[in-house]
Design a protein around this motif. Structure first.
Motif, mmCIF file in Angstrom:
data_model
loop_
_atom_site.group_PDB
_atom_site.id
_atom_site.type_symbol
_atom_site.label_atom_id
_atom_site.label_comp_id
_atom_site.label_asym_id
_atom_site.label_seq_id
_atom_site.Cartn_x
_atom_site.Cartn_y
_atom_site.Cartn_z
ATOM 1 N N SER A 8 0.836 -1.227 0.080
ATOM 2 C CA SER A 8 -0.175 -0.009 -0.041
ATOM 3 C C SER A 8 0.972 1.330 0.106
ATOM 4 C CB SER A 8 -0.919 -0.014 1.038
ATOM 5 O OG SER A 8 -0.203 0.307 2.374
ATOM 6 N N ASN A 30 -0.752 -6.048 -11.535
ATOM 7 C CA ASN A 30 -2.443 -5.598 -11.811
ATOM 8 C C ASN A 30 -3.054 -6.680 -11.708
ATOM 9 O OD1 ASN A 30 -3.867 -3.036 -12.910
ATOM 10 N ND2 ASN A 30 -4.840 -4.702 -14.165
ATOM 11 N N TYR A 42 -3.613 -7.215 -8.019
ATOM 12 C CA TYR A 42 -4.758 -6.359 -7.385
ATOM 13 C C TYR A 42 -6.190 -6.779 -7.582
ATOM 14 C CZ TYR A 42 -1.509 -2.907 -5.367
ATOM 15 O OH TYR A 42 -0.571 -2.406 -4.642
ATOM 16 N N LEU A 43 -6.390 -7.207 -9.087
ATOM 17 C CA LEU A 43 -7.647 -7.407 -9.550
ATOM 18 C C LEU A 43 -8.179 -8.658 -8.587
ATOM 19 C CD1 LEU A 43 -7.826 -7.606 -13.355
ATOM 20 C CD2 LEU A 43 -9.040 -5.993 -11.679
ATOM 21 N N SER A 103 -7.280 -9.511 -5.381
ATOM 22 C CA SER A 103 -7.465 -8.996 -3.887
ATOM 23 C C SER A 103 -8.506 -7.976 -3.750
ATOM 24 C CB SER A 103 -6.284 -8.281 -3.485
ATOM 25 O OG SER A 103 -5.986 -7.236 -4.371
ATOM 26 N N LEU A 104 -9.006 -7.296 -4.647
ATOM 27 C CA LEU A 104 -10.100 -6.143 -4.504
ATOM 28 C C LEU A 104 -11.384 -6.694 -4.290
ATOM 29 C CD1 LEU A 104 -9.169 -3.686 -7.204
ATOM 30 C CD2 LEU A 104 -8.834 -3.252 -4.689
ATOM 31 N N PRO A 105 -12.380 -6.339 -3.574
ATOM 32 C CA PRO A 105 -13.732 -6.568 -3.578
ATOM 33 C C PRO A 105 -14.438 -6.520 -4.776
ATOM 34 C CG PRO A 105 -13.232 -4.963 -1.846
ATOM 35 C CD PRO A 105 -12.118 -4.974 -2.842
ATOM 36 N N THR A 106 -15.289 -7.449 -5.071
ATOM 37 C CA THR A 106 -15.784 -7.518 -6.343
ATOM 38 C C THR A 106 -16.474 -6.295 -6.627
ATOM 39 O OG1 THR A 106 -16.300 -9.974 -6.145
ATOM 40 C CG2 THR A 106 -17.678 -8.836 -7.666
ATOM 41 N N ARG A 150 -15.715 -3.275 -6.067
ATOM 42 C CA ARG A 150 -14.812 -2.350 -6.318
ATOM 43 C C ARG A 150 -14.285 -2.437 -7.653
ATOM 44 N NH1 ARG A 150 -13.203 2.440 -7.491
ATOM 45 N NH2 ARG A 150 -11.063 2.880 -7.674
ATOM 46 N N VAL A 151 -14.057 -3.710 -8.183
ATOM 47 C CA VAL A 151 -13.749 -4.204 -9.578
ATOM 48 C C VAL A 151 -14.850 -3.745 -10.283
ATOM 49 C CG1 VAL A 151 -12.936 -5.976 -10.978
ATOM 50 C CG2 VAL A 151 -12.150 -6.163 -8.521
ATOM 51 N N VAL A 204 -14.571 -0.037 -11.156
ATOM 52 C CA VAL A 204 -13.402 0.370 -11.991
ATOM 53 C C VAL A 204 -13.588 -0.139 -13.617
ATOM 54 C CG1 VAL A 204 -11.081 -0.459 -12.613
ATOM 55 C CG2 VAL A 204 -11.633 0.027 -10.043
ATOM 56 N N ARG A 236 -11.567 -14.359 -12.834
ATOM 57 C CA ARG A 236 -10.737 -13.518 -11.748
ATOM 58 C C ARG A 236 -9.536 -14.346 -11.434
ATOM 59 N NH1 ARG A 236 -11.368 -10.615 -6.698
ATOM 60 N NH2 ARG A 236 -13.817 -10.604 -6.879
#
Length: 209
Positions: free
Chosen positions: A20, A49, A52-53, A55-58, A60-61, A64, A92
């Motif tokens: 982070s 990238n 990060y995809l 690990s991010l909550p769905t 939030r993806v 984006v 994913r």
């Protein structure tokens, strides 16, 4: 991008790569900035990238993806948001960018009009593959519940009834509906496409033999 750029010519002094902004600020010291010219590696950037995809909550993806689709020329824009989310969840584990969802899962967006001949020859024209595919078509047409668990169970039962490994039934199905030998899990794939669409794709594949 910030994470990747920070590591061009600098190291936190351990094996960390996904960090982070706060972690990078805390770890940064000038004595760990290297003198050797940095190399911008697009393959490494794509890997990061993808991390990060995953690990991010769905949700939030999906936010984006909505922003990306405002400027990207992608067929994903033409399908409902819920379908885009379902596709993302399937892909994913295997994509590094949002664009790769369409590149790898194009057959979810358009029906195949031809099938990879090498795969057809190996898995359908040989070893009773066409017969397994026709039997699978009959079994799937009779399903009253159309979801991934029900589909996978039907394929499993059929393979047992025909005394062959599950792949001997699932692989011809994969080729028939996707045009090639690679797709997400057969249950998820067929469930997403819908029963009628799957049956029509199987019919088209069998008619091409």
């Amino acid at each position: 991008l910030i994470n990747y750029l920070a590591l061009l010519g600098w190291s936190p002094g351990d094996d960390r790569e996904i960090m982070s902004l706060d972690e990078m600020i805390e770890a940064f010291t000038l004595d760990r900035v290297g003198r050797t010219p940095a190399r911008f590696d697009l393959t490494k950037l794509a890997w990061m990238n993808g991390e990060y995809l995953r690990s991010l909550p769905t949700e939030r993806v999906m936010e984006v993806m909505d922003q990306w689709l405002e400027v990207a020329d992608s067929a994903l824009a033409a399908i409902p948001r819920g379908h885009r989310q379902a596709l993302f969840e399937m892909y994913r584990p295997r994509v590094s960018t949002l664009a790769e969802i369409e590149q790898q899962g194009w057959f979810f967006l358009a029906r195949p009009t031809e099938w990879v001949e090498k795969a057809v020859k190996k898995h359908i024209r040989k070893g009773g593959g066409a017969e397994h595919l026709a039997a699978a078509r009959e079994r799937l047409a009779a399903l009253e519940t159309w979801d991934a668990p029900a589909i996978e169970e039907a394929v499993r039962e059929l393979s047992e009834a025909r005394t062959v490994r599950m792949g001997k039934v699932a692989q011809p199905l994969c080729i028939a509906v996707s045009g090639g030998p690679v797709s997400p899990a057969i249950g998820e794939t067929l469930a997403f496409l819908g029963q009628g669409e799957v049956l029509e794709r199987i019919d088209a594949c069998l008619a091409s033999l």
